[in-house]
Write a protein that holds these residues in place. Structure first.
Motif, PDB file in Angstrom:
ATOM      1  N   LEU A  14       0.788  -1.333   0.166  1.00 55.67           N
ATOM      2  CA  LEU A  14      -0.049  -0.098  -0.058  1.00 55.67           C
ATOM      3  C   LEU A  14       0.993   1.302   0.127  1.00 55.67           C
ATOM      4  N   VAL A  15       0.671   2.103  -1.067  1.00 53.37           N
ATOM      5  CA  VAL A  15       1.588   3.226  -1.160  1.00 53.37           C
ATOM      6  C   VAL A  15       0.393   4.246  -0.646  1.00 53.37           C
ATOM      7  N   VAL A  16       0.903   5.032   0.189  1.00 55.34           N
ATOM      8  CA  VAL A  16      -0.014   6.484   0.774  1.00 55.34           C
ATOM      9  C   VAL A  16       0.858   7.524   0.107  1.00 55.34           C
ATOM     10  N   TRP A  17       0.077   8.277  -0.907  1.00 57.99           N
ATOM     11  CA  TRP A  17       0.331   9.541  -1.134  1.00 57.99           C
ATOM     12  C   TRP A  17      -0.298  10.733  -0.718  1.00 57.99           C
ATOM     13  N   SER A  18       0.475  11.371   0.288  1.00 60.40           N
ATOM     14  CA  SER A  18      -0.421  12.478   0.982  1.00 60.40           C
ATOM     15  C   SER A  18       0.208  13.750   0.713  1.00 60.40           C
ATOM     16  N   SER A  19       1.348  13.606   0.173  1.00 61.23           N
ATOM     17  CA  SER A  19       2.377  15.035  -0.126  1.00 61.23           C
ATOM     18  C   SER A  19       1.145  16.070  -1.234  1.00 61.23           C
ATOM     19  N   GLY A  20       1.309  17.132  -0.774  1.00 60.07           N
ATOM     20  CA  GLY A  20       0.599  18.207  -2.057  1.00 60.07           C
ATOM     21  C   GLY A  20       1.691  18.590  -2.726  1.00 60.07           C
ATOM     22  N   ASP A  21       2.913  18.063  -2.647  1.00 57.58           N
ATOM     23  CA  ASP A  21       4.079  18.270  -3.644  1.00 57.58           C
ATOM     24  C   ASP A  21       4.163  17.485  -4.993  1.00 57.58           C
ATOM     25  N   ARG A  22       3.837  18.019  -6.157  1.00 54.36           N
ATOM     26  CA  ARG A  22       3.698  17.263  -7.279  1.00 54.36           C
ATOM     27  C   ARG A  22       5.001  16.735  -7.738  1.00 54.36           C
ATOM     28  N   GLU A  23       6.185  17.320  -7.343  1.00 51.84           N
ATOM     29  CA  GLU A  23       7.470  16.753  -7.570  1.00 51.84           C
ATOM     30  C   GLU A  23       7.763  15.343  -6.970  1.00 51.84           C
ATOM     31  N   GLY A  51      -5.489  13.082   1.367  1.00 52.89           N
ATOM     32  CA  GLY A  51      -5.289  14.552   1.824  1.00 52.89           C
ATOM     33  C   GLY A  51      -4.831  15.249   0.483  1.00 52.89           C
ATOM     34  N   PRO A  52      -3.959  16.303   0.727  1.00 56.10           N
ATOM     35  CA  PRO A  52      -3.820  17.410  -0.127  1.00 56.10           C
ATOM     36  C   PRO A  52      -3.484  16.632  -1.752  1.00 56.10           C
ATOM     37  N   SER A  53      -3.089  15.580  -1.832  1.00 55.00           N
ATOM     38  CA  SER A  53      -2.592  14.829  -3.118  1.00 55.00           C
ATOM     39  C   SER A  53      -3.785  14.666  -3.849  1.00 55.00           C
ATOM     40  N   ALA A  54      -5.031  14.764  -3.229  1.00 56.10           N
ATOM     41  CA  ALA A  54      -6.395  14.533  -4.214  1.00 56.10           C
ATOM     42  C   ALA A  54      -6.468  15.518  -5.039  1.00 56.10           C
ATOM     43  N   GLU A  55      -6.220  16.703  -4.338  1.00 57.07           N
ATOM     44  CA  GLU A  55      -6.291  18.374  -4.742  1.00 57.07           C
ATOM     45  C   GLU A  55      -5.322  18.300  -6.126  1.00 57.07           C
ATOM     46  N   VAL A  56      -4.084  18.100  -5.633  1.00 54.77           N
ATOM     47  CA  VAL A  56      -2.874  18.250  -6.504  1.00 54.77           C
ATOM     48  C   VAL A  56      -3.187  17.425  -7.846  1.00 54.77           C
ATOM     49  N   LEU A  57      -3.588  16.183  -7.602  1.00 49.87           N
ATOM     50  CA  LEU A  57      -3.636  15.258  -8.922  1.00 49.87           C
ATOM     51  C   LEU A  57      -4.935  15.467  -9.718  1.00 49.87           C
ATOM     52  N   ALA A  58      -5.911  16.042  -9.211  1.00 52.05           N
ATOM     53  CA  ALA A  58      -7.123  16.496  -9.851  1.00 52.05           C
ATOM     54  C   ALA A  58      -6.966  17.657 -10.605  1.00 52.05           C
ATOM     55  N   MET A  59      -6.105  18.714  -9.974  1.00 51.71           N
ATOM     56  CA  MET A  59      -5.859  20.054 -10.789  1.00 51.71           C
ATOM     57  C   MET A  59      -4.776  19.950 -11.654  1.00 51.71           C
ATOM     58  N   ASP A  60      -3.814  19.103 -11.455  1.00 51.56           N
ATOM     59  CA  ASP A  60      -2.514  19.018 -12.487  1.00 51.56           C
ATOM     60  C   ASP A  60      -2.820  18.158 -13.588  1.00 51.56           C
ATOM     61  N   GLN A  61      -2.987  18.683 -14.691  1.00 48.86           N
ATOM     62  CA  GLN A  61      -3.056  17.891 -15.930  1.00 48.86           C
ATOM     63  C   GLN A  61      -1.858  16.824 -16.233  1.00 48.86           C
ATOM     64  N   ASP A  62      -0.519  17.365 -15.768  1.00 45.54           N
ATOM     65  CA  ASP A  62       0.336  16.652 -15.993  1.00 45.54           C
ATOM     66  C   ASP A  62       0.694  15.287 -15.090  1.00 45.54           C
ATOM     67  N   LEU A  63      -0.157  15.214 -14.295  1.00 51.88           N
ATOM     68  CA  LEU A  63      -0.027  14.119 -13.457  1.00 51.88           C
ATOM     69  C   LEU A  63      -1.195  13.137 -13.751  1.00 51.88           C
ATOM     70  N   LYS A  68      -2.965   7.377 -15.020  1.00 45.67           N
ATOM     71  CA  LYS A  68      -3.554   6.324 -16.104  1.00 45.67           C
ATOM     72  C   LYS A  68      -2.522   5.246 -16.469  1.00 45.67           C
ATOM     73  N   GLU A  69      -1.346   5.606 -16.526  1.00 43.97           N
ATOM     74  CA  GLU A  69      -0.351   4.490 -16.954  1.00 43.97           C
ATOM     75  C   GLU A  69      -0.406   3.379 -15.749  1.00 43.97           C
ATOM     76  N   ASP A  91     -15.444  13.934  -8.619  1.00 45.50           N
ATOM     77  CA  ASP A  91     -15.567  13.790 -10.020  1.00 45.50           C
ATOM     78  C   ASP A  91     -14.489  13.688 -10.885  1.00 45.50           C
ATOM     79  N   ARG A  92     -13.728  14.737 -10.692  1.00 48.10           N
ATOM     80  CA  ARG A  92     -12.340  14.625 -11.555  1.00 48.10           C
ATOM     81  C   ARG A  92     -11.483  13.544 -11.227  1.00 48.10           C
ATOM     82  N   LEU A  93     -11.367  13.070 -10.268  1.00 47.26           N
ATOM     83  CA  LEU A  93     -10.697  11.980  -9.980  1.00 47.26           C
ATOM     84  C   LEU A  93     -11.296  10.472 -10.485  1.00 47.26           C
ATOM     85  N   VAL A  94     -12.510  10.685 -10.331  1.00 46.16           N
ATOM     86  CA  VAL A  94     -13.351   9.213 -10.966  1.00 46.16           C
ATOM     87  C   VAL A  94     -13.277   9.223 -12.524  1.00 46.16           C
TER      88      VAL A  94
END
Length: 120
Positions: A14-23, A51-63, A68-69, A91-94
């Protein structure tokens, strides 16, 4: 006491990504998870967006493409419903193929079942 039949969950990650840092996502989380899946280092891998990673992922097209890969290669990518609601991104995540659900009980079950946990 020795265990002649190791737990079937010993090779589950289980990998938990909670960081708000896209890098962190691009240079560590996604890279490790994809390689671990491709190389067969783990029988099962779940990436939990928390946590914050949900917003980062949803809003950053580069992610979107790397996530998807991961899904294409058999990684179960899931996000915390409460976090998605907090940031209004469910909705964006789904639409990206991320499974969004309340994670308290599933996370607790994985921990009790001795999944290996890696956090970022």
């Amino acid at each position: 006491m020795t265990d002649d039949n190791p737990s079937e969950n010993q090779n589950k990650l289980l990998v938990v990504w909670s960081s708000g840092d896209r890098e962190v996502a691009l240079s560590m989380v996604f890279m490790y998870v994809l390689n671990a899946r491709k190389m067969g280092w783990w029988d099962e891998i779940v990436l939990l967006i928390w946590g914050p990673s949900a917003e980062v992922l949803a809003m950053d097209q580069d992610l979107h493409k790397p996530v998807k890969e991961l899904i294409k290669h058999g990684v179960r990518v899931t996000a915390c419903q409460s976090c998605a609601e907090l940031f209004d991104v469910g909705d964006r995540l789904v639409r990206m193929g991320v499974h969004v659900d309340y994670m308290g009980e599933p996370l607790t079950r994985m921990l009790k079942d001795d999944w290996k946990v890696l956090t970022f």
